[in-house]
Design a protein around this motif. Structure first.
Motif, PDB file in Angstrom:
ATOM      1  N   ILE A 497       3.121  -7.190  -8.152  1.00 30.76           N
ATOM      2  CA  ILE A 497       3.215  -6.012  -7.291  1.00 30.76           C
ATOM      3  C   ILE A 497       4.690  -5.761  -6.995  1.00 30.76           C
ATOM      4  O   ILE A 497       5.432  -6.690  -6.662  1.00 30.76           O
ATOM      5  CB  ILE A 497       2.460  -6.203  -5.959  1.00 30.76           C
ATOM      6  N   VAL A 498       5.100  -4.506  -7.115  1.00 29.56           N
ATOM      7  CA  VAL A 498       6.460  -4.103  -6.754  1.00 29.56           C
ATOM      8  C   VAL A 498       6.366  -2.858  -5.887  1.00 29.56           C
ATOM      9  O   VAL A 498       5.584  -1.944  -6.182  1.00 29.56           O
ATOM     10  CB  VAL A 498       7.315  -3.809  -8.002  1.00 29.56           C
ATOM     11  N   ILE A 499       7.142  -2.814  -4.814  1.00 28.96           N
ATOM     12  CA  ILE A 499       7.270  -1.606  -3.994  1.00 28.96           C
ATOM     13  C   ILE A 499       8.600  -0.958  -4.338  1.00 28.96           C
ATOM     14  O   ILE A 499       9.656  -1.583  -4.174  1.00 28.96           O
ATOM     15  CB  ILE A 499       7.202  -1.936  -2.495  1.00 28.96           C
ATOM     16  N   HIS A 500       8.549   0.279  -4.842  1.00 30.28           N
ATOM     17  CA  HIS A 500       9.807   0.922  -5.211  1.00 30.28           C
ATOM     18  C   HIS A 500      10.610   1.202  -3.942  1.00 30.28           C
ATOM     19  O   HIS A 500      10.122   1.868  -3.023  1.00 30.28           O
ATOM     20  CB  HIS A 500       9.560   2.218  -5.975  1.00 30.28           C
ATOM     21  N   PRO A 501      11.852   0.719  -3.868  1.00 31.31           N
ATOM     22  CA  PRO A 501      12.599   0.808  -2.605  1.00 31.31           C
ATOM     23  C   PRO A 501      12.974   2.224  -2.196  1.00 31.31           C
ATOM     24  O   PRO A 501      13.157   2.487  -1.007  1.00 31.31           O
ATOM     25  CB  PRO A 501      13.849  -0.039  -2.881  1.00 31.31           C
ATOM     26  N   ARG A 502      13.064   3.139  -3.153  1.00 33.50           N
ATOM     27  CA  ARG A 502      13.430   4.521  -2.812  1.00 33.50           C
ATOM     28  C   ARG A 502      12.203   5.403  -2.657  1.00 33.50           C
ATOM     29  O   ARG A 502      12.072   6.133  -1.674  1.00 33.50           O
ATOM     30  CB  ARG A 502      14.348   5.092  -3.900  1.00 33.50           C
ATOM     31  N   GLU A 503      11.290   5.335  -3.608  1.00 28.82           N
ATOM     32  CA  GLU A 503      10.138   6.236  -3.616  1.00 28.82           C
ATOM     33  C   GLU A 503       9.000   5.753  -2.729  1.00 28.82           C
ATOM     34  O   GLU A 503       8.084   6.510  -2.426  1.00 28.82           O
ATOM     35  CB  GLU A 503       9.632   6.412  -5.049  1.00 28.82           C
ATOM     36  N   ASN A 504       9.024   4.476  -2.348  1.00 23.27           N
ATOM     37  CA  ASN A 504       7.962   3.905  -1.522  1.00 23.27           C
ATOM     38  C   ASN A 504       6.611   3.951  -2.234  1.00 23.27           C
ATOM     39  O   ASN A 504       5.564   4.107  -1.609  1.00 23.27           O
ATOM     40  CB  ASN A 504       7.870   4.621  -0.171  1.00 23.27           C
ATOM     41  N   ASP A 505       6.633   3.821  -3.560  1.00 24.30           N
ATOM     42  CA  ASP A 505       5.409   3.728  -4.349  1.00 24.30           C
ATOM     43  C   ASP A 505       5.003   2.266  -4.483  1.00 24.30           C
ATOM     44  O   ASP A 505       5.860   1.379  -4.582  1.00 24.30           O
ATOM     45  CB  ASP A 505       5.612   4.309  -5.753  1.00 24.30           C
ATOM     46  N   LEU A 506       3.703   2.033  -4.532  1.00 18.93           N
ATOM     47  CA  LEU A 506       3.168   0.700  -4.777  1.00 18.93           C
ATOM     48  C   LEU A 506       2.811   0.609  -6.257  1.00 18.93           C
ATOM     49  O   LEU A 506       1.954   1.348  -6.743  1.00 18.93           O
ATOM     50  CB  LEU A 506       1.930   0.455  -3.913  1.00 18.93           C
ATOM     51  N   VAL A 507       3.478  -0.284  -6.982  1.00 17.86           N
ATOM     52  CA  VAL A 507       3.310  -0.405  -8.428  1.00 17.86           C
ATOM     53  C   VAL A 507       2.624  -1.738  -8.724  1.00 17.86           C
ATOM     54  O   VAL A 507       3.087  -2.793  -8.279  1.00 17.86           O
ATOM     55  CB  VAL A 507       4.663  -0.322  -9.157  1.00 17.86           C
ATOM     56  N   LEU A 508       1.529  -1.679  -9.481  1.00 18.58           N
ATOM     57  CA  LEU A 508       0.741  -2.870  -9.784  1.00 18.58           C
ATOM     58  C   LEU A 508       0.797  -3.177 -11.272  1.00 18.58           C
ATOM     59  O   LEU A 508       0.655  -2.278 -12.107  1.00 18.58           O
ATOM     60  CB  LEU A 508      -0.730  -2.675  -9.388  1.00 18.58           C
TER      61      LEU A 508
END
Length: 629
Positions: A497-508
């Motif tokens: 899991i990564v949270i994009h620091p700028r877009e605030n998207d949750l990436v799985l």
């Protein structure tokens, strides 16, 4: 049986068994089969004559391979030694219409036209490693195979193949994101290298297969992108084969640390032999983008992007020799045990690394044999932290993640995975004193799904996300309770899991259904007990670019494509209770005299004239924005 430390491929209980009463009783079949230990066995029955049974048997001494019975298993004939890497494959199929055509799965698909006595390779055009096969019972020319490269079909009995590229079944181990606009997601795939692709494109076609590009081979794992220069990234293949790549020049350089005379942080004249996990942990420092860490049996640090390395920890594993460990009651020995340790490259190595975002001196590492160590002085002194984990069933359970908090220097999270000893319970812990004491935080998690990953939101210390073997879970109270975050996400293991620091998207990154993105998790970032207790709340709106999108036409059936995120800004709101909606009204008049009836569509009136049809479901609430200069 596989454990975290090794693999035993056979034993005295392995064999072929038959039931004639629906499973109430079983008898072991032995005549003509290998004596002694056997390993993995594959079976298939000829559909037109169930007396004919084929088996592929793992056994030592040249006794393994393809066997056939013509009397329902009462006796067997050894036909061939064909059985490529049996612990990984052992697949055999007989044509439902012709028992002379037999197929064996393996590195290749091997086909026999003489009843299993001789085989030839038949999938030169297709990705290797084949684990499943279907043969059309009505047309022997039609076959489907599935393996590490996906699904392929043949309509001419293996002479040519077509790979199906419109099914999302990719298996991502680890993922990373860059800071381009739109940003790209990179990740490592099981036996398919490492790839990068856009979170959206600037065409009306959306995201397609061709928008992805390859950056490395082998089994792909971690990909870490320089946050200040997206053209520079670090990737790896299995066993610590780390490389640095420049996307502009195409230059790629292997930078794996080599064994050399080295002590803890300085030369000591002692030869160090590094052991690497199949999935080697790697990170770029948040404090210095030229500083990278990778984990072997030691924590390795490079201050010059991998040109030179130093060990900043001693061997932080238990130091156990896996040859001394028993699997199924016996020690695994090369040349003696079937498929000895196949698929387990080494034991006693790092599985996770974390650097504190608040201090570059605070580091944590976890290992495949259950150790967590920490340092507060950049590696000069290390402390064992996992000696007393409340509720942990076994002390050598694999550490899947250690995550240092960015809000409290002493706070750290840890997760463990015990499935390789048939322990599927969730093990998740929080510490607020640098790992000296731990508290389990598993309330709300299923008790039969092991945990792979935990992450902390970069701006809300109470918001955590967790990936396990069935999906993703969220906590808004720092792990005190968890809820399943599902929506349209399929039931699938979430490995990263990564949270994009700028877009605030949750990436799985999922193991079986590719990469999924939940756009803009601001509502989860801002949700709180105070918000939940208000009647209504509007969450902050994300700054949204207006993309200039090119309209393209393309006809490419048989390839995968997904739409871009919907255009425009989104407004998220919360209502404590359902808002009352106005009742639908109809602008219609009734004229008993036979005149016209107005309203939607008009129409001929009359004494029995009904008004035009009216939707019975209230309309969805909408918000209309007018943007002025």
């Amino acid at each position: 049986r596989r454990t975290a430390g090794g693999f035993n491929g056979g034993g005295p209980g392995s064999g072929i068994y038959r039931t004639m009463d629906g499973g109430d009783t079983w008898e072991r079949l032995a005549e003509g089969l290998p004596q002694g230990d056997m390993g993995r066995i594959g079976l298939d029955i000829y559909r037109r004559d169930p007396d004919i049974v084929f088996a592929t048997v793992e056994a030592g001494g040249g006794r393994g391979g393809v066997y056939r019975s013509t009397n329902r298993g009462n006796s067997w004939e050894h036909l061939s030694t064909q059985n490529n890497r049996p612990m990984y494959y052992s697949q055999i199929r007989v044509d439902p219409s012709d028992p002379n055509w037999v197929y064996s799965g393996g590195l290749n698909i091997y086909v026999s036209s003489d009843g299993g006595r001789t085989f030839r390779g038949a999938t030169a055009e297709v990705h290797s490693d084949h684990h499943a096969m279907w043969i059309d019972p009505n047309n022997s020319n039609n076959l489907i195979i599935a393996g590490d490269g996906g699904i392929s079909v043949s309509f001419d009995r293996t002479r040519t193949w077509r790979q199906l590229r419109n099914i999302v079944i990719s298996q991502f181990y680890e993922i990373g994101v860059d800071m381009r606009k739109p940003y790209f997601v990179c990740g490592g795939l099981q036996d398919n290298g490492s790839w990068c692709g856009p979170s959206r494109t600037l065409t009306t076609l959306g995201i397609r297969n061709r928008d992805w590009y390859n950056i490395g081979g082998g089994d792909g794992f971690y990909v870490r992108i320089d946050p200040t220069d997206s053209s520079v990234l670090f990737g790896e293949s299995q066993g610590g084969n780390v490389y640095r790549k420049n996307l502009i020049t195409g230059e790629s350089q292997r930078i794996r640390p080599l064994p050399r005379a080295q002590g803890q942080g300085q030369d000591s004249g002692e030869e160090v032999d590094f052991a690497w996990n199949w999935n080697t942990p790697m990170l770029i420092s948040e404090h210095d983008n030229r500083l990278i860490y990778v984990g072997s049996s030691h924590l390795m640090k490079s201050a010059d992007r991998g040109v030179t390395w130093e060990a900043v920890s001693p061997d932080v594993t238990t130091g156990v020799n896996r040859d001394d460990l028993e699997i199924m009651g016996t020690q695994v020995q090369r040349g003696m045990t079937l498929s000895a340790n196949d698929g387990i490259s080494s034991y006693g190595n790092l599985t996770t690394i974390s650097e504190s975002p608040t201090s570059p001196n605070v580091l944590y590492v976890g290992t495949d044999d259950g150790n967590i160590h920490g340092t507060r002085d950049a590696g000069t002194n290390w402390v064992m932290l996992s000696g007393d984990m409340p509720g942990l069933a076994a002390p050598n359970t694999v550490v899947t993640r250690v995550v240092a908090s960015r809000f409290n220097e002493g706070r750290v999270y840890a997760t463990f995975d015990g499935h390789e000893r048939d322990d599927y319970r969730p093990y998740v812990y929080r510490s607020d004193d640098y790992g000296n004491t731990w508290e389990p935080i598993v309330s709300g998690l299923p008790d039969d799904a092991t945990v792979n990953i935990i992450v902390e939101h970069p701006r809300n210390e109470n918001l955590l996300f967790l990936g396990n073997e069935i999906g993703v879970f969220v906590s808004i109270d720092r792990g005190d309770s968890w809820a399943h975050l599902k929506n349209n996400l399929p039931t699938v293991p979430v490995d990263d899991i990564v949270i994009h620091p700028r877009e605030n998207d949750l990436v799985l990154g999922t193991h079986g259904r590719g990469i999924w993105i939940l756009d803009d998790i601001t509502p989860l970032e801002e949700i709180s007990e105070d918000v939940l207790n208000t009647d209504a709340h509007i969450f902050s709106a994300r700054r949204t670019p207006m993309w200039r999108v090119t309209r393209w036409q393309e006809w490419s059936p048989g390839t995968w494509r997904v739409s871009n995120p919907a255009p425009g800004a989104r407004i998220h709101y919360y209502l404590k209770e359902d808002a009352p909606l106005p009742s639908p009204t109809v602008d219609a008049r009734r004229d008993d005299g036979g005149g016209r009836s107005g309203g939607r569509g008009g129409g001929r009136g009359g004494a029995n004239q009904m008004p035009p049809s009216v939707p019975t479901t209230p309309p969805e609430p909408t918000v209309k924005l007018t943007v002025l200069d």
